[in-house]
Design a protein around this motif. Structure first.
Motif, PDB file in Angstrom:
ATOM      1  N   PHE A 255       0.874  -1.172   0.000  1.00 41.88           N
ATOM      2  CA  PHE A 255       0.000   0.000   0.000  1.00 41.88           C
ATOM      3  C   PHE A 255       0.914   1.225   0.000  1.00 41.88           C
ATOM      4  O   PHE A 255       2.123   1.133   0.247  1.00 41.88           O
ATOM      5  N   THR A 281      -1.740  -5.140   5.928  1.00 38.46           N
ATOM      6  CA  THR A 281      -3.173  -4.894   5.820  1.00 38.46           C
ATOM      7  C   THR A 281      -3.630  -4.273   7.126  1.00 38.46           C
ATOM      8  O   THR A 281      -3.541  -4.893   8.186  1.00 38.46           O
ATOM      9  N   ASP A 285      -8.328  -1.060   6.127  1.00 38.15           N
ATOM     10  CA  ASP A 285      -8.441  -1.772   4.841  1.00 38.15           C
ATOM     11  C   ASP A 285      -9.629  -2.723   4.842  1.00 38.15           C
ATOM     12  O   ASP A 285     -10.230  -2.988   3.795  1.00 38.15           O
ATOM     13  N   ARG A 286      -9.931  -3.263   6.037  1.00 36.58           N
ATOM     14  CA  ARG A 286     -11.003  -4.255   6.157  1.00 36.58           C
ATOM     15  C   ARG A 286     -12.338  -3.628   6.549  1.00 36.58           C
ATOM     16  O   ARG A 286     -13.318  -4.352   6.767  1.00 36.58           O
ATOM     17  N   ARG A 314     -14.031   5.988  -0.153  1.00 39.60           N
ATOM     18  CA  ARG A 314     -13.225   5.021  -0.909  1.00 39.60           C
ATOM     19  C   ARG A 314     -13.633   5.049  -2.387  1.00 39.60           C
ATOM     20  O   ARG A 314     -14.822   4.954  -2.711  1.00 39.60           O
ATOM     21  N   LYS A 316     -12.967   3.252  -6.218  1.00 37.63           N
ATOM     22  CA  LYS A 316     -12.481   1.995  -6.806  1.00 37.63           C
ATOM     23  C   LYS A 316     -12.745   2.005  -8.308  1.00 37.63           C
ATOM     24  O   LYS A 316     -13.839   2.381  -8.749  1.00 37.63           O
ATOM     25  N   ILE A 360      -4.773   7.172   0.815  1.00 35.58           N
ATOM     26  CA  ILE A 360      -4.141   5.845   0.876  1.00 35.58           C
ATOM     27  C   ILE A 360      -4.506   5.084  -0.387  1.00 35.58           C
ATOM     28  O   ILE A 360      -5.698   4.940  -0.706  1.00 35.58           O
ATOM     29  N   ARG A 362      -3.981   1.535  -2.950  1.00 35.75           N
ATOM     30  CA  ARG A 362      -3.621   0.119  -2.974  1.00 35.75           C
ATOM     31  C   ARG A 362      -4.190  -0.508  -4.243  1.00 35.75           C
ATOM     32  O   ARG A 362      -5.048   0.072  -4.919  1.00 35.75           O
ATOM     33  N   ARG A 364      -6.189  -3.964  -5.149  1.00 37.02           N
ATOM     34  CA  ARG A 364      -6.848  -5.091  -4.513  1.00 37.02           C
ATOM     35  C   ARG A 364      -7.777  -5.743  -5.531  1.00 37.02           C
ATOM     36  O   ARG A 364      -8.592  -5.080  -6.154  1.00 37.02           O
ATOM     37  N   GLU A 369      -7.612   1.179  -5.769  1.00 38.83           N
ATOM     38  CA  GLU A 369      -8.413   1.781  -4.708  1.00 38.83           C
ATOM     39  C   GLU A 369      -7.691   3.003  -4.158  1.00 38.83           C
ATOM     40  O   GLU A 369      -6.460   3.016  -4.057  1.00 38.83           O
ATOM     41  N   ASP A 371      -8.396   5.605  -0.808  1.00 36.84           N
ATOM     42  CA  ASP A 371      -9.172   6.098   0.325  1.00 36.84           C
ATOM     43  C   ASP A 371      -8.788   7.547   0.584  1.00 36.84           C
ATOM     44  O   ASP A 371      -7.595   7.889   0.633  1.00 36.84           O
ATOM     45  N   MET A 408      -5.376   4.676   9.938  1.00 35.04           N
ATOM     46  CA  MET A 408      -5.718   3.366   9.388  1.00 35.04           C
ATOM     47  C   MET A 408      -5.969   2.316  10.468  1.00 35.04           C
ATOM     48  O   MET A 408      -6.186   1.153  10.162  1.00 35.04           O
TER      49      MET A 408
END
Length: 498
Positions: A255, A281, A285-286, A314, A316, A360, A362, A364, A369, A371, A408
């Motif tokens: 990330f 992670t 992230d979750r 977020r 995407k 942020i 990443r 995935r 993505e 954020d 995070m």
């Protein structure tokens, strides 16, 4: 001081194996050791020491202690670190060699490239594994998911003499800060870190050269820094988003994110533009994606808010350029957005800007993505440290700025807590004479005392859970739009304004 021939030979074996040297260089390396260690020479006796399992760091620790015993250096942190970095520089290839090897591996496998550079950075003790292992780490479940907490014990404490020497030292302007690329190979001084063994990978981010290095005192797996080649202040804008994805395209298993670029909600170094990255992670992230929406004119980018203590959008898409366009638009709107009903104010009467984002990025499931965590650095008479900052009643646990890592969901808590928690445990288990020493924790401890029946078996788990809930509150304080009806209605007003 004479050096043991057996030790010198075994260390030279490591230098030849790991560094940029060959067997023909053995005498040269030996003389470099004599110079660095201020030794008189190498003893000629055939005494052999059973140290075949020693690492390069083990050798450096032994010789530094020898130097202290012989009065060749003082037992102060900066002198020890300068000698260690010079010794471990010998087992570290030149910057050009490392860069060539990294980019050779990168073209075939980004993971092999980072594995190579990370292993090297641990071996030469730039990444200080032994110190990092001292950190106290645990997780605590919350309604937002498990959050991570670290009591940071890795950084060595400076002695009174270290501090006095640093105060007396002349100020220097080279390197300009701890993140400048000019630190690569820098000897260090009483006021600046020793970096003889430091290496920086050069990466191209959208046509500009940036540096990539690991963090000496890592807060998560493969914690690393991407730093601007020039000493320029932190700045969040369209170019930031472009750079984050340019990095992800090269190192997709990491990330990457940036601290905010304004005081109070930013990181500790605002003077040098940089990002943080790594192979981890985070709890955020979750986080559950809720409130899906689209922004007119930016179709093809899926947008969500997150169920998280802070206010997060977020984005995407398969198309990173579309995300960059939308993120730039959202940032511009947020920088000029106010909502008096919930105390959100873009500018002060004097024109000071209060809004920015912590971004942020990443990759995935083969999708980009990004954020965007909304930040506001207003202060008030009631909250002089920041309205959207840890409030006074939780500052006994965490008072410092809430930067990228905390945003995070990973708390970096001060080292003082280790001893303070130990004292609280003793008080709660019956040593009531310690009540006068509870200090800033008094109200918290008294609240827990009335809430729980403490014993040896449960006290550790209860205290960790309570600390975790305090950090959850820290994040909620830092959230611009609160997770209540009024706050979420206000968040939706901002979303609709897009």
């Amino acid at each position: 001081m004479l050096l043991n021939q057996s030790m010198v030979s075994q260390f030279i074996n490591l230098v030849v194996h790991y560094g940029d040297y060959e067997d023909l260089d053995r005498l040269y390396i030996q003389n470099q050791l004599i110079r660095i260690l201020s030794a008189q020479g190498v003893e000629t006796s055939e005494i052999s020491l059973e140290i075949t399992e020693w690492s390069p760091v083990d050798f450096s620790e032994y010789w530094i202690n020898q130097m202290i015993q012989h009065g060749l250096i003082e037992n102060v942190l900066y002198e020890r670190e300068i000698i260690e970095a010079q010794l471990l520089d010998l087992i570290t290839p030149r910057p050009s060699t490392i860069n060539h090897q990294f980019h050779h591996l990168l073209s075939d496998s980004p993971q092999r490239a980072t594995n190579y550079f990370y292993a090297l950075s641990k071996r030469n003790n730039y990444v200080k594994e032994k110190a990092i292992a001292k950190n106290i780490e645990f997780e605590v479940p919350t309604e937002y998911g498990d959050i991570e907490l670290t009591i940071n014990l890795s950084k060595p404490e400076k002695s009174a003499k270290d501090i006095a020497l640093a105060k007396e030292a002349e100020s220097v302007e080279y390197p300009k800060c701890a993140l400048c690329i000019e630190n690569e190979g820098y000897q260090g001084s009483v006021s600046q870190a020793a970096r003889s063994n430091h290496r920086v990978i050069r990466l191209d981010l959208d046509g500009e050269t940036w540096g990539f290095q690991y963090s000496p005192y890592a807060y998560f797996q493969e914690h690393s820094i991407v730093l601007s080649r020039e000493h320029t202040p932190m700045d969040i804008g369209r170019q930031t988003f472009i750079n984050l994805f340019a990095f992800i395209d090269q190192i997709p298993h990491y990330f990457i994110g940036s601290n905010a670029d304004i005081p109070l909600v930013g990181g500790s170094i605002l003077s040098h533009n940089h990002y943080q990255t790594g192979r981890h992670t985070f709890p955020m992230d979750r986080a559950k994606e809720i409130n899906a929406f689209e922004v007119e004119g930016y179709e093809g980018v899926s947008c969500y808010t997150l169920y998280w203590p802070m206010s997060v959008i977020r984005l995407k898409s398969d198309d990173k350029a579309r995300i960059v366009d939308l993120a730039s638009y959202i940032l511009k709107q947020w920088m000029n957005y106010s909502d008096a009903e919930v105390g959100v104010r873009a500018y002060s009467d004097s024109g000071e800007r209060h809004h920015t984002v912590t971004p942020i990025a990443r990759l995935r499931d083969k999708q980009y993505e990004l954020d965007l965590v909304l930040r506001d650095n207003q202060t008030s008479e009631a909250y002089p440290d920041g309205i959207f900052h840890p409030h006074p009643d939780v500052q006994h646990i965490k008072k410092e700025n809430i930067g990228l890592i905390e945003v995070m969901g990973t708390a970096i808590l001060p080292a003082r807590l280790k001893e303070e928690i130990h004292m609280i445990q003793k008080y709660l288990l019956g040593e009531k004479e310690l009540e006068t020493k509870l200090g800033v924790h008094f109200d918290w401890v008294k609240e827990m005392e009335s809430k729980y029946d403490f014993n040896e078996a449960n006290i550790d788990s209860i205290l960790r859970e309570e600390i975790g809930h305090k950090f959850k509150r820290v994040l909620e304080d830092a959230g611009v739009f609160k997770n209540d009806h009024q706050g979420q209605m206000a968040f939706m007003r901002f979303i609709k304004s897009l």
